[in-house]
Design an enzyme around this catalytic site. Structure first.
Site, short mmCIF file in Angstrom:
data_model
loop_
_atom_site.label_atom_id
_atom_site.label_comp_id
_atom_site.label_asym_id
_atom_site.label_seq_id
_atom_site.Cartn_x
_atom_site.Cartn_y
_atom_site.Cartn_z
CG HIS A 9 -1.92 1.04 1.30
ND1 HIS A 9 -1.64 2.36 1.58
CD2 HIS A 9 -3.25 0.98 1.07
CE1 HIS A 9 -2.76 3.07 1.53
NE2 HIS A 9 -3.75 2.26 1.21
CB CYS A 13 -4.20 3.29 -2.24
SG CYS A 13 -5.32 4.35 -1.31
CG HIS A 54 -7.40 0.70 -1.29
ND1 HIS A 54 -6.60 1.05 -0.22
CD2 HIS A 54 -7.62 -0.63 -1.19
CE1 HIS A 54 -6.36 -0.03 0.50
NE2 HIS A 54 -6.95 -1.06 -0.07
CG ASP A 61 -9.80 3.56 0.36
OD1 ASP A 61 -10.12 3.09 1.45
OD2 ASP A 61 -8.70 4.09 0.13
CG HIS A 62 -11.31 6.23 3.07
ND1 HIS A 62 -10.25 7.10 3.12
CD2 HIS A 62 -10.85 5.07 3.59
CE1 HIS A 62 -9.20 6.50 3.64
NE2 HIS A 62 -9.53 5.26 3.92
CE1 TYR A 100 -12.14 1.43 5.32
CE2 TYR A 100 -11.14 3.01 6.81
CZ TYR A 100 -11.05 2.15 5.74
OH TYR A 100 -9.86 2.00 5.08
C1 DNO Z 1 -6.74 3.47 5.23
C2 DNO Z 1 -6.05 2.31 4.74
C3 DNO Z 1 -4.68 2.05 5.33
C4 DNO Z 1 -4.16 0.73 4.82
C5 DNO Z 1 -2.81 0.34 5.31
C6 DNO Z 1 -2.32 -0.85 4.53
O1 DNO Z 1 -7.90 3.64 5.04
O2 DNO Z 1 -6.00 2.34 3.36
O3 DNO Z 1 -4.74 2.01 6.73
O4 DNO Z 1 -5.03 -0.28 5.24
O5 DNO Z 1 -1.93 1.37 5.19
O6 DNO Z 1 -1.30 -1.49 5.21
#
Ligand code: DNO
Length: 393
Positions: free
Chosen positions: A233, A271, A298, A351-352, A369
């Site tokens: 990530h 991401c 993500h 993501d989010h 989340y």
């Molecule tokens: C946040 C996430 C991060 C991710 C870590 C992966 O929303 O994308 O906390 O899980 O950095 O190791």
């Protein structure tokens, strides 16, 4: 694309039943009750796997098996910690869980200064504001050398910002930055983070990068044997914080990492919102270049400002060309199909999401989340995927 959903385990505010209703087929989760550095026992992995399967879902990706700070610095007991990491990979592989996300961010995982940035429609978004961050670094943390990291303008603005903050606002800013966000590792108090920053700052960027590559050399052969793919990530945000080395922030960083250990088990988590917080990261170009080694994505969007600040915008609306990105990912999946790759589908998660309605006032909902915000994102992204698939037919 395999639609997945991040789940923080049985105490998540979102249930597995709701995840299924949102339409995701895969779950992204981790055994957060196991302290970083210890082996994940087969029995614990299997119990989580079974719980997910009981809801008609599959455990698609582990996010994350965290990397202990001593491994990141190759200090202390790091050899034993690496052995434990290898064993965890073997245990996961044995149960057919074959994608593992991790990060190599020093000291702090993902970082924001404002966890409830109000949008015009009254939803709450996550925001990183550079002035606030600098105000914290220089005036509250009072880190050695902090002033040398920033220009005069920013230092002036940060001094004014700090002077204008109430005591409660200062406390909230500190908590947002150092107490750790969901899924993140580090939770510190002020003295603790100061000490950890000093420890990591002794290790310059190139040594830190070498440590990451050494870690990969240590674990990738085991991942290969176990049939597991490690997906790094990126740094979030993708630039140095607290003067710390950051080595997974740009396309150049990703290229170097993939070349350092050229194995299909050494892969990327794309991401979008993390890489996309820099205007010099062209995400579509990254998919075109690194696509066959992107196993997890993500998907979220950001609105950037010139000083590095940004907020998390609507999934389809923002500075990232989400349609172009999804299109490139679908092209990549097409190539995988034509080469009969074992796992042609790339796992994606919305993501989010914004905090909307009642969830905005519920302190139990983890920042970023929410259920409704992510479901909105997933539904919009699903629409894009269906439409792009249709025009390819
Ligand atoms: C946040 C996430 C991060 C991710 C870590 C992966 O929303 O994308 O906390 O899980 O950095 O190791």
């Amino acid at each position: 694309m395999q639609e997945t959903w991040r789940w923080f385990g049985p105490d998540d505010t979102v249930s597995l039943a709701q995840i299924r209703q949102a339409g995701a087929r895969g779950v992204v989760t981790a055994l957060d009750h196991i302290p970083t550095g210890e082996v994940w026992p087969v029995a614990d992995i299997d119990a989580r796997r079974q719980l997910i399967a009981d809801h008609g879902l599959v455990w698609a990706v582990v996010e994350s098996v965290p990397v202990h700070n001593d491994i990141k610095l190759r200090a202390g007991n790091y050899e034993r910690l690496i052995d434990n990491y290898r064993q965890t990979l073997r245990n996961l592989g044995q149960l057919g869980i074959n994608r593992v996300c991790y990060n190599f961010m020093p000291v702090v995982d993902w970082t924001r200064t404002n966890l409830d940035y109000e949008l015009p429609n009254k939803s709450g978004a996550l925001r990183f504001e550079m002035t606030d961050f600098v105000a914290y670094d220089v005036h509250m943390l009072k880190r050695d050398g902090a002033r040398d990291c920033y220009g005069h303008d920013l230092l002036d603005k940060a001094a004014q910002r700090f002077a204008a903050l109430t005591g409660a606002e200062r406390e909230a800013l500190e908590q947002n930055i150092i107490a750790g966000l969901p899924g993140g590792e580090g939770s510190y108090d002020r003295a603790g983070i100061r000490a950890e920053i000093a420890r990591f700052n002794e290790c310059g960027t190139e040594r830190y990068r070498a440590n990451l590559f050494a870690f990969l050399e240590d674990v990738i052969p085991v991942a290969e044997e176990a049939g597991v793919v490690l997906c790094v990530h990126p740094d979030d945000p993708p630039f140095s914080l607290f003067g710390l080395p950051r080595v997974v922030s740009t396309a150049d960083d990703a290229r170097a990492l993939l070349a350092a250990v050229p194995s299909p088990s050494n892969a990327l988590t794309l991401c979008a919102g993390s890489y996309g917080a820099r205007s010099d990261n062209d995400l579509t170009a990254m998919v075109r270049e690194f696509g066959e080694r992107i196993e997890f994505v993500h998907l979220r969007n950001v609105c950037r400002e010139s000083d590095g600040s940004f907020y998390e915008s609507e999934h389809l609306d923002g500075d990232i060309d989400m349609i172009g990105l999804v299109n490139a990912l679908l092209d990549q999946e097409g190539e995988r199909r034509s080469h009969a790759r074992r796992f042609p589908d790339i796992a994606m998660r919305p993501d989010h999401g914004h905090a909307m309605g009642e969830e905005r006032d519920d302190p139990k909902v983890r920042p970023g989340y929410s259920y409704a915000g992510r479901m909105k994102g997933l539904a919009e992204l699903r629409g894009v995927i269906y439409a792009l698939r249709k025009v390819r037919e």
